[in-house]
Design a protein around this motif. Structure first.
Motif, mmCIF file in Angstrom:
data_model
loop_
_atom_site.group_PDB
_atom_site.id
_atom_site.type_symbol
_atom_site.label_atom_id
_atom_site.label_comp_id
_atom_site.label_asym_id
_atom_site.label_seq_id
_atom_site.Cartn_x
_atom_site.Cartn_y
_atom_site.Cartn_z
ATOM 1 N N GLU A 276 -9.406 8.127 -2.223
ATOM 2 C CA GLU A 276 -10.837 8.110 -1.931
ATOM 3 C C GLU A 276 -11.207 9.302 -1.066
ATOM 4 O OE1 GLU A 276 -11.756 4.372 -0.142
ATOM 5 O OE2 GLU A 276 -11.035 3.226 -1.857
ATOM 6 N N LEU A 277 -12.427 9.758 -1.212
ATOM 7 C CA LEU A 277 -12.945 10.851 -0.394
ATOM 8 C C LEU A 277 -13.586 10.245 0.851
ATOM 9 C CD1 LEU A 277 -14.517 13.003 -3.243
ATOM 10 C CD2 LEU A 277 -12.287 13.290 -2.133
ATOM 11 N N SER A 278 -12.740 9.695 1.727
ATOM 12 C CA SER A 278 -13.226 8.950 2.881
ATOM 13 C C SER A 278 -13.023 9.689 4.197
ATOM 14 C CB SER A 278 -12.495 7.606 2.952
ATOM 15 O OG SER A 278 -11.115 7.826 3.121
ATOM 16 N N GLY A 279 -12.410 10.841 4.142
ATOM 17 C CA GLY A 279 -12.093 11.551 5.365
ATOM 18 C C GLY A 279 -10.694 11.225 5.867
ATOM 19 N N VAL A 280 -10.057 10.186 5.292
ATOM 20 C CA VAL A 280 -8.681 9.831 5.658
ATOM 21 C C VAL A 280 -7.759 10.748 4.856
ATOM 22 C CG1 VAL A 280 -6.939 8.000 5.620
ATOM 23 C CG2 VAL A 280 -9.333 7.442 6.101
ATOM 24 N N PRO A 281 -6.817 11.414 5.527
ATOM 25 C CA PRO A 281 -5.918 12.310 4.798
ATOM 26 C C PRO A 281 -5.240 11.604 3.622
ATOM 27 C CG PRO A 281 -5.611 12.577 7.160
ATOM 28 C CD PRO A 281 -6.530 11.401 6.964
ATOM 29 N N ILE A 282 -5.063 12.342 2.539
ATOM 30 C CA ILE A 282 -4.516 11.775 1.311
ATOM 31 C C ILE A 282 -3.120 11.194 1.540
ATOM 32 C CG2 ILE A 282 -3.734 12.342 -1.030
ATOM 33 C CD1 ILE A 282 -6.109 14.333 -1.148
ATOM 34 N N TYR A 283 -2.289 11.880 2.317
ATOM 35 C CA TYR A 283 -0.932 11.361 2.515
ATOM 36 C C TYR A 283 -0.967 10.013 3.224
ATOM 37 C CZ TYR A 283 -0.268 12.286 7.537
ATOM 38 O OH TYR A 283 -0.333 12.244 8.898
ATOM 39 N N LEU A 284 -1.939 9.804 4.125
ATOM 40 C CA LEU A 284 -2.066 8.513 4.805
ATOM 41 C C LEU A 284 -2.544 7.434 3.836
ATOM 42 C CD1 LEU A 284 -3.585 9.496 8.269
ATOM 43 C CD2 LEU A 284 -1.237 8.815 7.750
ATOM 44 N N GLN A 285 -3.439 7.807 2.925
ATOM 45 C CA GLN A 285 -3.899 6.852 1.924
ATOM 46 C C GLN A 285 -2.732 6.394 1.043
ATOM 47 O OE1 GLN A 285 -7.629 7.707 -0.185
ATOM 48 N NE2 GLN A 285 -7.981 9.374 1.284
ATOM 49 N N ILE A 286 -1.891 7.358 0.652
ATOM 50 C CA ILE A 286 -0.723 7.020 -0.176
ATOM 51 C C ILE A 286 0.232 6.141 0.618
ATOM 52 C CG2 ILE A 286 1.310 7.964 -1.349
ATOM 53 C CD1 ILE A 286 -0.456 10.471 -1.972
ATOM 54 N N ARG A 287 0.521 6.538 1.856
ATOM 55 C CA ARG A 287 1.427 5.759 2.709
ATOM 56 C C ARG A 287 0.917 4.326 2.863
ATOM 57 N NH1 ARG A 287 0.958 6.474 8.935
ATOM 58 N NH2 ARG A 287 -0.883 5.296 8.345
ATOM 59 N N ASP A 288 -0.359 4.189 3.176
ATOM 60 C CA ASP A 288 -0.924 2.863 3.422
ATOM 61 C C ASP A 288 -0.933 2.000 2.165
ATOM 62 O OD1 ASP A 288 -1.256 3.644 6.025
ATOM 63 O OD2 ASP A 288 -3.415 3.952 5.876
ATOM 64 N N GLN A 289 -1.227 2.601 1.021
ATOM 65 C CA GLN A 289 -1.229 1.836 -0.224
ATOM 66 C C GLN A 289 0.195 1.401 -0.595
ATOM 67 O OE1 GLN A 289 -3.998 3.219 -3.384
ATOM 68 N NE2 GLN A 289 -4.729 4.659 -1.809
ATOM 69 N N MET A 290 1.170 2.239 -0.296
ATOM 70 C CA MET A 290 2.561 1.853 -0.555
ATOM 71 C C MET A 290 2.991 0.738 0.393
ATOM 72 S SD MET A 290 4.680 5.052 -1.836
ATOM 73 C CE MET A 290 4.298 5.718 -3.437
ATOM 74 N N LEU A 291 2.581 0.837 1.652
ATOM 75 C CA LEU A 291 2.898 -0.232 2.603
ATOM 76 C C LEU A 291 2.256 -1.549 2.162
ATOM 77 C CD1 LEU A 291 2.607 1.614 6.037
ATOM 78 C CD2 LEU A 291 4.689 0.679 4.998
ATOM 79 N N GLN A 292 1.032 -1.472 1.659
ATOM 80 C CA GLN A 292 0.360 -2.682 1.155
ATOM 81 C C GLN A 292 1.117 -3.261 -0.027
ATOM 82 O OE1 GLN A 292 -3.669 -1.201 0.486
ATOM 83 N NE2 GLN A 292 -4.411 -2.514 2.122
ATOM 84 N N ALA A 293 1.570 -2.394 -0.933
ATOM 85 C CA ALA A 293 2.320 -2.861 -2.109
ATOM 86 C C ALA A 293 3.619 -3.531 -1.681
ATOM 87 C CB ALA A 293 2.597 -1.689 -3.053
ATOM 88 N N ILE A 294 4.294 -2.954 -0.703
ATOM 89 C CA ILE A 294 5.534 -3.545 -0.195
ATOM 90 C C ILE A 294 5.219 -4.889 0.469
ATOM 91 C CG2 ILE A 294 7.386 -3.284 1.514
ATOM 92 C CD1 ILE A 294 7.225 -0.203 0.902
ATOM 93 N N GLY A 295 4.180 -4.904 1.295
ATOM 94 C CA GLY A 295 3.798 -6.136 1.983
ATOM 95 C C GLY A 295 3.377 -7.240 1.030
#
Length: 129
Positions: free
Chosen positions: A8-27
């Motif tokens: 998303e173009l939310s101002g959150v760095p792309i690598y953090l978006q990927i990291r967070d989505q992967m953490l969500q998938a793991i969780g």
């Protein structure tokens, strides 16, 4: 797992978006302990982002202890959750709070209104304040 990921173009760095989505998938159990993660190249192609951005996300995941990098074999979901480190936990909560504030401001929402809504949602789901 990658099917549900989006940048998303939310101002959150792309690598953090990927990291967070992967953490969500793991969780959420979409990626189980010991399971091999998608390769960095697969993620980069699926999300149409630079390979170095994905590497940055994977490095961040490894620092959290959520994944283990095994040279020449790949990246795997960690068998055991990382031990609780109170200083790291505080830093993660601060990071999450700052991202929530930035995201709220990006869409023109009052961060306090978002915080109140988080508390309401948590209470509705049986969580504690």
């Amino acid at each position: 797992m990658l099917d549900s990921f989006q940048i998303e173009l939310s101002g959150v760095p792309i690598y953090l978006q990927i990291r967070d989505q992967m953490l969500q998938a793991i969780g959420a159990g979409l990626a189980k302990p010991g399971e091999r993660m998608p390769t960095m190249r697969q993620v980069a192609i699926a999300l149409r982002v630079d390979l170095n951005t994905v590497k940055h996300a994977y490095d961040a995941l490894a620092r959290t202890g959520a994944v283990e990098v095994q040279p020449a074999r790949g990246t795997f979901v960690a068998e055991h959750p990382p031990p609780l480190d109170l200083a790291m936990q505080k830093a993660r909560v601060n990071d999450l709070a700052h991202r929530a504030i930035a995201s709220a401001k990006t869409i023109g929402a009052d961060p306090l209104q978002v915080a109140r809504r988080i508390i309401e949602i948590n209470a509705e789901s049986g969580g504690q304040e």
